[in-house]
Design a protein around this motif. Structure first.
Motif, PDB file in Angstrom:
ATOM      1  N   ALA A   1      10.578 -40.451  -5.703  1.00  0.00           N
ATOM      2  CA  ALA A   1      11.135 -41.605  -4.994  1.00  0.00           C
ATOM      3  C   ALA A   1      11.666 -41.191  -3.630  1.00  0.00           C
ATOM      4  CB  ALA A   1      12.237 -42.256  -5.818  1.00  0.00           C
ATOM      5  N   VAL A   2      12.372 -40.067  -3.576  1.00  0.00           N
ATOM      6  CA  VAL A   2      12.932 -39.599  -2.304  1.00  0.00           C
ATOM      7  C   VAL A   2      11.830 -39.171  -1.349  1.00  0.00           C
ATOM      8  CG1 VAL A   2      14.320 -37.780  -1.235  1.00  0.00           C
ATOM      9  CG2 VAL A   2      15.151 -38.953  -3.284  1.00  0.00           C
ATOM     10  N   ARG A   3      10.810 -38.471  -1.849  1.00  0.00           N
ATOM     11  CA  ARG A   3       9.723 -38.038  -0.976  1.00  0.00           C
ATOM     12  C   ARG A   3       8.964 -39.231  -0.407  1.00  0.00           C
ATOM     13  NH1 ARG A   3       9.759 -33.519  -4.390  1.00  0.00           N
ATOM     14  NH2 ARG A   3       8.557 -34.559  -6.002  1.00  0.00           N
ATOM     15  N   ILE A   4       8.684 -40.219  -1.248  1.00  0.00           N
ATOM     16  CA  ILE A   4       7.948 -41.393  -0.776  1.00  0.00           C
ATOM     17  C   ILE A   4       8.809 -42.208   0.183  1.00  0.00           C
ATOM     18  CG2 ILE A   4       6.904 -43.585  -1.501  1.00  0.00           C
ATOM     19  CD1 ILE A   4       6.038 -42.053  -4.067  1.00  0.00           C
ATOM     20  N   TYR A   5      10.109 -42.308  -0.107  1.00  0.00           N
ATOM     21  CA  TYR A   5      11.017 -42.960   0.842  1.00  0.00           C
ATOM     22  C   TYR A   5      10.922 -42.269   2.206  1.00  0.00           C
ATOM     23  CZ  TYR A   5      15.242 -43.405   3.553  1.00  0.00           C
ATOM     24  OH  TYR A   5      16.099 -43.567   4.606  1.00  0.00           O
ATOM     25  N   HIS A   6      10.973 -40.952   2.202  1.00  0.00           N
ATOM     26  CA  HIS A   6      10.927 -40.167   3.436  1.00  0.00           C
ATOM     27  C   HIS A   6       9.650 -40.449   4.220  1.00  0.00           C
ATOM     28  CE1 HIS A   6      11.525 -35.881   5.328  1.00  0.00           C
ATOM     29  NE2 HIS A   6      11.536 -36.844   6.219  1.00  0.00           N
ATOM     30  N   VAL A   7       8.512 -40.395   3.529  1.00  0.00           N
ATOM     31  CA  VAL A   7       7.229 -40.647   4.187  1.00  0.00           C
ATOM     32  C   VAL A   7       7.161 -42.084   4.706  1.00  0.00           C
ATOM     33  CG1 VAL A   7       4.744 -40.834   3.802  1.00  0.00           C
ATOM     34  CG2 VAL A   7       6.001 -38.875   2.881  1.00  0.00           C
ATOM     35  N   PHE A   8       7.588 -43.029   3.888  1.00  0.00           N
ATOM     36  CA  PHE A   8       7.538 -44.447   4.257  1.00  0.00           C
ATOM     37  C   PHE A   8       8.347 -44.719   5.526  1.00  0.00           C
ATOM     38  CE2 PHE A   8       9.782 -48.562   3.947  1.00  0.00           C
ATOM     39  CZ  PHE A   8       8.695 -49.425   4.073  1.00  0.00           C
TER      40      PHE A   8
END
Length: 242
Positions: free
Chosen positions: A150-157
Protein backbone atom coordinates in the motif's frame (compact mmCIF):
# COMPACT_ATOMS: atom_id res chain seq x y z
CA UNK A 1 11.55 39.61 17.86
CA UNK A 2 11.97 36.70 15.43
CA UNK A 3 9.52 35.90 12.62
CA UNK A 4 8.29 32.83 14.50
CA UNK A 5 7.51 34.94 17.56
CA UNK A 6 5.38 37.28 15.47
CA UNK A 7 2.95 34.49 14.46
CA UNK A 8 -0.09 34.83 16.70
CA UNK A 9 -3.11 32.72 17.60
CA UNK A 10 -6.08 32.71 15.24
CA UNK A 11 -8.36 34.42 17.74
CA UNK A 12 -5.95 37.31 18.12
CA UNK A 13 -5.69 37.63 14.36
CA UNK A 14 -9.44 38.02 13.95
CA UNK A 15 -9.44 40.96 16.37
CA UNK A 16 -7.24 42.95 14.03
CA UNK A 17 -8.74 45.96 12.30
CA UNK A 18 -9.82 45.66 8.63
CA UNK A 19 -7.31 46.44 5.91
CA UNK A 20 -7.45 49.60 3.82
CA UNK A 21 -9.76 47.71 1.46
CA UNK A 22 -12.18 46.96 4.29
CA UNK A 23 -11.42 43.27 4.62
CA UNK A 24 -10.26 41.42 7.72
CA UNK A 25 -7.10 39.42 7.20
CA UNK A 26 -7.19 35.66 7.58
CA UNK A 27 -4.88 32.82 6.65
CA UNK A 28 -7.33 31.72 3.95
CA UNK A 29 -7.47 35.21 2.44
CA UNK A 30 -3.68 35.48 2.36
CA UNK A 31 -3.30 32.04 0.78
CA UNK A 32 -5.95 32.74 -1.85
CA UNK A 33 -4.33 36.06 -2.69
CA UNK A 34 -0.89 34.44 -2.89
CA UNK A 35 -2.25 31.78 -5.24
CA UNK A 36 -3.72 34.47 -7.50
CA UNK A 37 -0.52 36.52 -7.50
CA UNK A 38 1.60 33.45 -8.27
CA UNK A 39 -0.63 32.85 -11.29
CA UNK A 40 0.03 36.39 -12.46
CA UNK A 41 3.71 36.82 -11.56
CA UNK A 42 5.15 33.39 -10.79
CA UNK A 43 7.64 33.00 -7.95
CA UNK A 44 8.22 36.77 -7.91
CA UNK A 45 4.78 37.16 -6.30
CA UNK A 46 5.91 35.62 -3.04
CA UNK A 47 7.09 38.73 -1.27
CA UNK A 48 5.40 40.36 1.68
CA UNK A 49 5.55 43.66 -0.19
CA UNK A 50 3.46 42.36 -3.09
CA UNK A 51 1.07 40.58 -0.77
CA UNK A 52 0.66 43.64 1.42
CA UNK A 53 -0.10 45.79 -1.61
CA UNK A 54 -2.65 43.30 -2.93
CA UNK A 55 -4.34 42.93 0.45
CA UNK A 56 -4.21 46.62 1.31
CA UNK A 57 -2.31 46.01 4.54
CA UNK A 58 1.08 46.69 6.02
CA UNK A 59 3.42 43.95 4.71
CA UNK A 60 4.50 43.16 8.26
CA UNK A 61 0.94 41.97 9.00
CA UNK A 62 1.65 38.86 6.89
CA UNK A 63 4.06 37.71 9.60
CA UNK A 64 1.20 37.44 12.04
CA UNK A 65 0.03 34.43 10.01
CA UNK A 66 3.19 32.97 8.45
CA UNK A 67 6.77 32.87 9.73
CA UNK A 68 8.15 33.48 6.25
CA UNK A 69 7.24 33.18 2.58
CA UNK A 70 8.30 29.53 2.46
CA UNK A 71 5.70 28.67 5.10
CA UNK A 72 3.18 30.57 3.00
CA UNK A 73 4.21 28.55 -0.07
CA UNK A 74 3.54 25.33 1.86
CA UNK A 75 0.10 26.68 2.73
CA UNK A 76 -0.51 27.36 -0.98
CA UNK A 77 0.57 23.79 -1.77
CA UNK A 78 -1.83 22.48 0.86
CA UNK A 79 -4.63 24.63 -0.56
CA UNK A 80 -4.22 22.97 -3.97
CA UNK A 81 -4.44 19.54 -2.33
CA UNK A 82 -7.55 20.64 -0.46
CA UNK A 83 -9.21 21.68 -3.71
CA UNK A 84 -8.67 18.17 -5.07
CA UNK A 85 -10.28 16.62 -2.02
CA UNK A 86 -13.17 19.08 -1.88
CA UNK A 87 -16.35 17.37 -3.04
CA UNK A 88 -14.60 14.05 -3.72
CA UNK A 89 -16.36 10.93 -2.48
CA UNK A 90 -15.12 7.35 -2.49
CA UNK A 91 -17.12 4.78 -4.45
CA UNK A 92 -15.58 1.66 -2.93
CA UNK A 93 -13.95 0.69 -6.24
CA UNK A 94 -10.26 1.24 -5.51
CA UNK A 95 -9.19 1.60 -9.13
CA UNK A 96 -11.99 4.04 -9.92
CA UNK A 97 -11.27 6.02 -6.77
CA UNK A 98 -7.54 6.32 -7.44
CA UNK A 99 -8.21 7.18 -11.08
CA UNK A 100 -10.61 9.94 -10.08
CA UNK A 101 -8.25 11.35 -7.44
CA UNK A 102 -5.29 11.28 -9.81
CA UNK A 103 -7.13 13.00 -12.65
CA UNK A 104 -8.55 15.60 -10.25
CA UNK A 105 -5.14 16.30 -8.76
CA UNK A 106 -3.52 16.63 -12.19
CA UNK A 107 -6.28 18.95 -13.42
CA UNK A 108 -6.21 21.12 -10.29
CA UNK A 109 -2.47 21.67 -10.59
CA UNK A 110 -2.75 22.51 -14.29
CA UNK A 111 -5.41 25.09 -13.44
CA UNK A 112 -2.60 26.86 -11.52
CA UNK A 113 0.55 25.98 -13.51
CA UNK A 114 2.83 28.58 -11.93
CA UNK A 115 1.88 27.38 -8.45
CA UNK A 116 2.28 23.76 -9.59
CA UNK A 117 5.89 24.36 -10.56
CA UNK A 118 6.60 25.89 -7.15
CA UNK A 119 4.78 23.31 -5.01
CA UNK A 120 4.80 19.89 -6.68
CA UNK A 121 8.01 18.80 -4.97
CA UNK A 122 7.08 20.08 -1.50
CA UNK A 123 5.87 18.10 1.50
CA UNK A 124 3.57 20.35 3.55
CA UNK A 125 2.73 18.31 6.64
CA UNK A 126 -0.46 20.36 6.75
CA UNK A 127 -4.12 19.41 7.13
CA UNK A 128 -5.09 18.68 3.53
CA UNK A 129 -1.93 16.76 2.69
CA UNK A 130 -2.36 14.60 5.80
CA UNK A 131 -5.96 13.96 4.79
CA UNK A 132 -4.86 12.99 1.27
CA UNK A 133 -2.22 10.55 2.55
CA UNK A 134 -4.77 9.00 4.93
CA UNK A 135 -7.38 8.76 2.17
CA UNK A 136 -5.14 7.12 -0.43
CA UNK A 137 -3.64 4.65 2.03
CA UNK A 138 -7.17 3.84 3.20
CA UNK A 139 -8.24 3.10 -0.37
CA UNK A 140 -5.30 0.77 -0.91
CA UNK A 141 -5.50 -1.02 2.42
CA UNK A 142 -9.26 -1.37 1.99
CA UNK A 143 -8.64 -3.01 -1.39
CA UNK A 144 -6.55 -5.68 0.32
CA UNK A 145 -3.01 -4.48 -0.31
CA UNK A 146 -0.62 -5.42 2.52
CA UNK A 147 0.81 -2.39 4.27
CA UNK A 148 4.17 -2.48 2.50
CA UNK A 149 2.50 -2.72 -0.89
CA UNK A 150 0.00 0.00 0.00
CA UNK A 151 2.79 2.43 0.89
CA UNK A 152 4.82 1.63 -2.23
CA UNK A 153 1.81 2.06 -4.52
CA UNK A 154 0.86 5.27 -2.72
CA UNK A 155 4.40 6.53 -3.33
CA UNK A 156 4.33 5.68 -7.04
CA UNK A 157 0.81 7.06 -7.49
CA UNK A 158 1.54 10.43 -5.89
CA UNK A 159 4.99 10.91 -7.43
CA UNK A 160 3.71 9.97 -10.88
CA UNK A 161 0.79 12.39 -10.62
CA UNK A 162 2.90 15.28 -9.34
CA UNK A 163 5.67 14.62 -11.88
CA UNK A 164 3.25 14.78 -14.78
CA UNK A 165 1.60 17.85 -13.25
CA UNK A 166 4.96 19.62 -13.10
CA UNK A 167 5.89 18.51 -16.63
CA UNK A 168 2.59 19.60 -18.14
CA UNK A 169 2.57 22.83 -16.13
CA UNK A 170 6.01 23.69 -17.48
CA UNK A 171 4.53 23.65 -21.00
CA UNK A 172 1.60 25.84 -19.99
CA UNK A 173 3.88 28.59 -18.65
CA UNK A 174 5.92 28.84 -21.85
CA UNK A 175 5.60 32.00 -23.90
CA UNK A 176 2.99 31.92 -26.67
CA UNK A 177 5.76 31.75 -29.26
CA UNK A 178 7.47 28.81 -27.55
CA UNK A 179 4.19 26.94 -27.11
CA UNK A 180 3.27 27.46 -30.76
CA UNK A 181 6.66 26.07 -31.76
CA UNK A 182 6.09 23.03 -29.54
CA UNK A 183 2.74 22.37 -31.21
CA UNK A 184 4.14 22.76 -34.73
CA UNK A 185 7.22 20.58 -34.30
CA UNK A 186 5.41 17.24 -34.32
CA UNK A 187 3.37 17.71 -37.53
CA UNK A 188 5.93 19.87 -39.34
CA UNK A 189 9.07 17.94 -38.44
CA UNK A 190 8.31 14.42 -37.30
CA UNK A 191 5.38 13.78 -39.63
CA UNK A 192 7.54 14.71 -42.64
CA UNK A 193 10.48 12.42 -41.97
CA UNK A 194 11.16 9.95 -44.77
CA UNK A 195 10.35 6.27 -44.40
CA UNK A 196 13.74 5.38 -45.89
CA UNK A 197 15.64 7.13 -43.10
CA UNK A 198 13.18 6.93 -40.17
CA UNK A 199 10.87 3.98 -40.89
CA UNK A 200 9.36 3.67 -37.41
CA UNK A 201 8.54 7.36 -37.05
CA UNK A 202 7.10 7.46 -40.58
CA UNK A 203 4.97 4.37 -39.97
CA UNK A 204 3.43 5.81 -36.80
CA UNK A 205 3.46 9.50 -37.75
CA UNK A 206 -0.29 10.16 -37.64
CA UNK A 207 -0.68 8.43 -34.28
CA UNK A 208 2.50 10.05 -32.95
CA UNK A 209 1.33 13.56 -33.84
CA UNK A 210 -2.05 13.02 -32.19
CA UNK A 211 -0.61 11.40 -29.07
CA UNK A 212 2.16 13.92 -28.43
CA UNK A 213 -0.31 16.77 -28.55
CA UNK A 214 -1.86 15.73 -25.25
CA UNK A 215 -0.70 14.81 -21.77
CA UNK A 216 0.63 11.32 -21.24
CA UNK A 217 -0.71 11.27 -17.69
CA UNK A 218 -4.06 9.49 -18.24
CA UNK A 219 -2.32 6.65 -20.08
CA UNK A 220 0.45 6.45 -17.48
CA UNK A 221 -2.15 6.37 -14.72
CA UNK A 222 -3.96 3.44 -16.36
CA UNK A 223 -0.67 1.56 -16.69
CA UNK A 224 0.10 2.14 -13.02
CA UNK A 225 -3.38 0.99 -11.96
CA UNK A 226 -3.11 -2.13 -14.12
CA UNK A 227 0.28 -2.95 -12.60
CA UNK A 228 -1.12 -2.40 -9.10
CA UNK A 229 -4.08 -4.69 -9.85
CA UNK A 230 -1.70 -7.40 -11.07
CA UNK A 231 0.35 -6.99 -7.91
CA UNK A 232 -2.77 -7.26 -5.75
CA UNK A 233 -3.76 -10.47 -7.50
CA UNK A 234 -0.29 -11.86 -6.91
CA UNK A 235 -0.05 -11.01 -3.21
CA UNK A 236 -3.55 -12.22 -2.42
CA UNK A 237 -2.93 -15.51 -4.24
CA UNK A 238 0.42 -16.08 -2.53
CA UNK A 239 0.26 -17.81 0.87
CA UNK A 240 3.08 -15.61 2.16
CA UNK A 241 1.58 -12.42 0.71
CA UNK A 242 4.86 -11.50 -1.02
Amino acid sequence: MSASERVVAEGARRRRRPTKQGTVLSEQLIVGTALRLIGEHGAAALTVRRLGAALGCDPSAIYRYFRDTDELLLAVADELIGRTLSGWRATGDWRADLRDLGLRMHADYLAHPQAALLTCARVTGRTHEIQAVETILGILRGAGFPDGEAVRIYHVFVDQTLSFAALDASTLVLSERARALEVRTWPQTYARLERTTHPHIAATASVLVAEMGRSGYPAALEMMLAAAAARLQHVTASPSGT
